[in-house]
Design an enzyme around this catalytic site. Structure first.
Site, PDB file in Angstrom:
ATOM      1  N   ARG A 134       0.834  -1.211   0.000  1.00 47.74           N
ATOM      2  CA  ARG A 134       0.000   0.000   0.000  1.00 47.74           C
ATOM      3  C   ARG A 134       0.860   1.250   0.000  1.00 47.74           C
ATOM      4  O   ARG A 134       0.368   2.349   0.008  1.00 47.74           O
ATOM      5  CB  ARG A 134      -0.879   0.009   1.242  1.00 47.74           C
ATOM      6  CG  ARG A 134      -1.790  -1.184   1.322  1.00 47.74           C
ATOM      7  CD  ARG A 134      -2.837  -0.997   2.397  1.00 47.74           C
ATOM      8  NE  ARG A 134      -3.438  -2.284   2.736  1.00 47.74           N
ATOM      9  CZ  ARG A 134      -4.343  -2.898   1.984  1.00 47.74           C
ATOM     10  NH1 ARG A 134      -4.759  -2.342   0.859  1.00 47.74           N
ATOM     11  NH2 ARG A 134      -4.824  -4.067   2.355  1.00 47.74           N
ATOM     12  N   THR A 135       2.197   1.084   0.036  1.00 44.89           N
ATOM     13  CA  THR A 135       3.046   2.274   0.157  1.00 44.89           C
ATOM     14  C   THR A 135       3.762   2.610  -1.134  1.00 44.89           C
ATOM     15  O   THR A 135       4.483   3.573  -1.190  1.00 44.89           O
ATOM     16  CB  THR A 135       4.106   2.067   1.242  1.00 44.89           C
ATOM     17  OG1 THR A 135       4.888   0.924   0.910  1.00 44.89           O
ATOM     18  CG2 THR A 135       3.472   1.890   2.589  1.00 44.89           C
ATOM     19  N   GLN A 136       3.615   1.803  -2.190  1.00 44.48           N
ATOM     20  CA  GLN A 136       4.331   2.092  -3.425  1.00 44.48           C
ATOM     21  C   GLN A 136       3.498   2.973  -4.337  1.00 44.48           C
ATOM     22  O   GLN A 136       3.863   3.251  -5.467  1.00 44.48           O
ATOM     23  CB  GLN A 136       4.697   0.793  -4.144  1.00 44.48           C
ATOM     24  CG  GLN A 136       5.405  -0.121  -3.198  1.00 44.48           C
ATOM     25  CD  GLN A 136       6.748  -0.557  -3.724  1.00 44.48           C
ATOM     26  OE1 GLN A 136       7.270   0.013  -4.658  1.00 44.48           O
ATOM     27  NE2 GLN A 136       7.315  -1.574  -3.108  1.00 44.48           N
TER      28      GLN A 136
END
Lengths: 262, 294
Positions: free
Chosen positions: A33-35
Site C-alpha cells: 500500500r506504500t508504493q
C-alpha cells in the site's frame, strides 16, 4: 487415458475438487500500500524575501478526489529556525516527521552548542529520499526545506520522491509548479530579487497564489497555513488562513459537468 | 610467580580500584616523543617532535590531517593512531555526506573517547597505546581536545603529551593567558618554544624532526613538514631547549617536583599491588620509573 499433458500429475478433480487456479494466477509479490500514494496533500509553495523565507500549504488530505481530511498540517517546524513543507502521501509524511524528530533528539544529546539547520536537514532528507527511490520503495513526497544558510542568508531547497534536488528563490511542488511559480517569479525571479521584496509583499503574493490554486486545483482547500522563517531566527506559523475576496459567479456559466440540464 | 595478578586483562579492577592495563597504556604515551597543542580565539595549532628509529631511517609522521577543519597530533603507538585517524576521517566524511556539515570537533573527539572506553569495559580487548591532541575549527570556534586511552577526552587552552612533555606543559602554564589574542604566527611560535623545551640536552629542532599544523577562521588545516618548517624555525631563532638557560628557576622547580615524585614513589609501588594490600596511597598515579630517552 487423459491426452491433455497439462492435467498429468495433478490431483484428480473428481476426488479433490476443482484446482484453485486463483492462487496460480495471483500477481507478483506481496500486497503493498506504500508504493503508490493514498491520502495525499497537494502543492507546497515557498519564496524568499529580504528577511527570510515564506511557505504555504493548504490543510487538505485527499483520498483520491475525495476531500477526506480538512485539518492536515503539512508545514512542520524542525528545530528552532527551519520549516519543512511536505506534499504527497500523508503516511510517508508522518514517517518523515518521525525521522526528523529522531534526528533532532539525537542531535540534542551532546548539548555542545551545535544545531542542525536548514542546509543540514535538507541534505539529510535528500539522502533519505534518494536512498528510498534506489530501493524501489520511494517515499511518495515532494518536500521543501526553508531556513537559514550557514552565512545567515535565506535558504530554500526542493527534494522529491526521485531524489531530485534543486534550489531557487521561489519554488512550488505539484500543481503549484504550474500555477504559483509564474506568479511568484513576477517579483522574485532571480536570487538578487529577493532583497527587494518585503515580508508584506511576499505575503500578498503567497495569498494570491493560494487563491489561484484553490480556484484551479481540484484537490485543494481554501484553508491553509503560512509559515515565515526570518533571518533573526524566528519561525511564525499563521494557521487556518482563509482565501479572501473570491468570486465564484463564473461557475454558473460552466456547462458540461454536474447535474444541470442545459 | 606473578608480581601482579590484576593486570592480565584491561577490564578487571585491582582491589584498590585501578585498571592496570589502562595505566600501562597511559605510560605508552610517555614513550613517544612530545606533541603540543594550543588555541587562540581564532586558531588552533599543533606542533610535534618527530623521531626516526635510526640515523638512516625516515621520521615517523606525528600530525595527521583528518579534514579541512581538523587534525590530530599523536604520542605513543603510531599504528593505533592510524586506526583512530582512519575512523575519524570516516566520521568526518559521513558528516559531510549526510548533513553537509563539517563534523563538530567536540563530537568527533567524544566518538573516539567512546571507542577507547569500550576497550576498558569489554573482555578480550586492549586499550589504545596512544594519546592524541585533536585540534580543529568549527561553528563554535577553535578547539583543542586531549584524548587518552582511558577514554578521557578533555578540552584545553594548551596541552602537551609524550616524552618530557612536562617541560612543555610548564611553558604553556606560564604563558597560556596571552594565547587568546595571539595571531596564528605567534601561536605557532609559542608552540615551538614549548616543544623545544622537551628536547634532550644536545638536541635541537630541525626541519626534519619538527611538524606544525595550523587551522583557524577561514584557513583550512595546513600541515608544515620538512622544507616548509624552515621559515618557522628561523622566526623562532633559538632551536635548542631553553631549560638550561633558565637554570636557576628550573632547578628549583624541578627539585621540588622530584622530591614530590620521590615521596609518591616511596608510598606507592604499583607493580606489587597484592590483593590483600590495604594501600591507601594506591589511588595516586603509578610512579613506575619509565625510560623516556630516545
Amino acid at each position: 487415458m487423459d491426452h491433455m499433458p497439462e492435467n498429468w500429475g495433478r490431483p484428480r478433480n473428481d476426488v479433490y475438487g476443482e484446482y484453485q487456479s486463483a492462487i496460480h494466477n495471483a500477481g507478483q509479490g506481496p500486497q503493498s500500500r506504500t508504493q503508490t500514494p493514498s491520502i495525499t496533500g497537494t502543492s507546497v509553495i515557498a519564496m524568499k524575501f529580504d528577511n527570510g523565507v515564506m511557505l504555504a500549504a493548504d490543510n487538505l488530505g485527499s483520498y483520491g478526489s475525495l476531500a477526506r481530511f480538512t485539518d492536515q498540517e503539512r508545514l512542520i517546524k524542525v528545530g528552532n529556525e527551519t520549516v519543512v513543507g511536505i506534499s504527497g502521501d500523508a503516511s510517508d509524511q508522518q514517517y518523515i516527521e518521525l525521522l526528523l524528530e529522531r534526528l533532532l533528539i539525537e542531535d540534542n544529546y551532546p548539548q555542545d552548542g551545535h544545531h542542525l539547520r536548514a542546509p543540514h536537514i535538507y541534505e539529510y532528507l535528500s539522502r533519505v529520499m534518494y536512498n528510498r527511490r534506489s530501493k524501489i520503495d520511494p517515499l511518495w513526497n515532494a518536500i521543501l526545506v526553508a531556513g537559514k544558510n550557514d552565512d545567515g542568508s535565506p535558504f530554500l531547497g526542493y527534494v522529491d520522491l526521485l531524489g531530485v534536488t534543486y534550489s531557487s528563490p521561489s519554488i512550488a511542488t505539484g500543481y503549484g509548479a504550474y500555477l504559483a511559480i509564474p506568479l511568484m517569479r513576477k517579483i522574485v525571479s532571480e536570487e538578487a530579487d529577493a532583497k527587494n521584496v518585503s515580508e508584506e509583499q511576499a505575503r500578498k503574493v503567497i495569498d494570491e497564489c493560494m487563491k489561484v490554486l484553490f480556484y484551479r486545483d481540484a484537490r485543494s482547500l481554501d484553508k491553509y497555513t503560512v509559515a515565515t522563517v526570518t533571518l533573526d531566527g524566528e519561525v511564525k506559523m499563521d494557521k487556518n488562513v482563509r482565501c479572501q475576496n473570491m468570486n465564484w459567479r463564473f461557475a454558473e456559466g460552466i456547462r458540461g459537468y454536474g447535474t444541470q440540464k442545459q | 610467580m606473578f608480581r601482579n595478578s590484576y593486570d592480565n586483562d584491561s577490564i578487571t579492577y585491582s582491589p584498590t580500584g585501578r585498571l592496570f592495563q589502562v595505566e600501562y597504556a597511559l605510560e605508552a604515551i610517555k614513550q613517544g616523543s612530545a606533541s603540543v597543542g594550543l588555541v587562540s580565539k581564532t586558531h588552533a595549532v599543533l606542533v610535534a617532535l618527530k623521531r626516526n628509529a635510526e640515523e638512516l631511517g625516515s621520521y615517523q609522521k606525528k600530525i595527521i590531517r583528518i579534514d579541512n577543519h581538523l587534525g590530530i597530533a599523536l604520542a605513543g603507538l603510531a599504528p593505533d593512531a592510524r586506526v583512530l585517524s582512519n575512523f575519524m576521517r570516516q566520521q568526518a566524511m559521513s558528516s559531510k555526506m549526510i548533513y553537509n556539515r563539517p563534523i563538530p570537533v567536540s563530537r568527533v573527539a567524544s566518538e573516539i573517547g567512546d571507542k577507547a572506553q569500550k576497550n576498558t569495559q569489554v573482555y578480550g580487548k586492549r586499550p589504545y597505546g596512544v594519546g592524541l591532541l585533536v585540534a580543529g575549527y568549527d561553528e563554535t570556534g577553535p578547539h583543542l581536545f586531549e584524548f587518552l586511552p582511558s577514554g578521557t577526552v578533555l578540552e584545553y587552552f594548551g596541552a602537551a603529551i609524550g616524552a618530557r612533555s612536562q617541560s612543555a606543559r610548564t611553558y604553556l602554564e606560564r604563558s597560556f593567558e596571552s594565547f587568546a589574542d595571539c595571531s596564528a604566527e605567534e601561536l605557532v611560535l609559542h608552540g615551538l618554544r614549548a616543544l623545544r623545551d622537551t628536547l634532550a640536552q644536545d638536541k635541537e629542532l630541525t626541519i626534519q624532526n619538527t611538524s606544525i599544523g595550523v587551522v583557524g577562521l577561514d584557513s583550512p588545516f595546513k600541515l608544515y613538514d620538512n622544507e616548509e618548517v624552515g621559515e618557522w624555525l628561523e622566526k623562532l631563532g633559538d632551536v635548542g631547549s631553553s631549560r638550561g638557560r633558565r637554570q636557576a628557576e628550573e632547578a628549583a622547580a624541578e627539585a621540588a617536583a622530584a622530591s614530590a615524585a620521590a615521596e609518591a614513589a616511596d608510598t606507592d609501588a604499583p607493580t606489587t599491588d597484592a590483593p590483600a594490600a590495604d594501600d591507601e596511597a594506591a589511588a595516586d598515579l603509578p610512579a613506575e620509573p619509565i625510560e623516556t630517552d630516545d
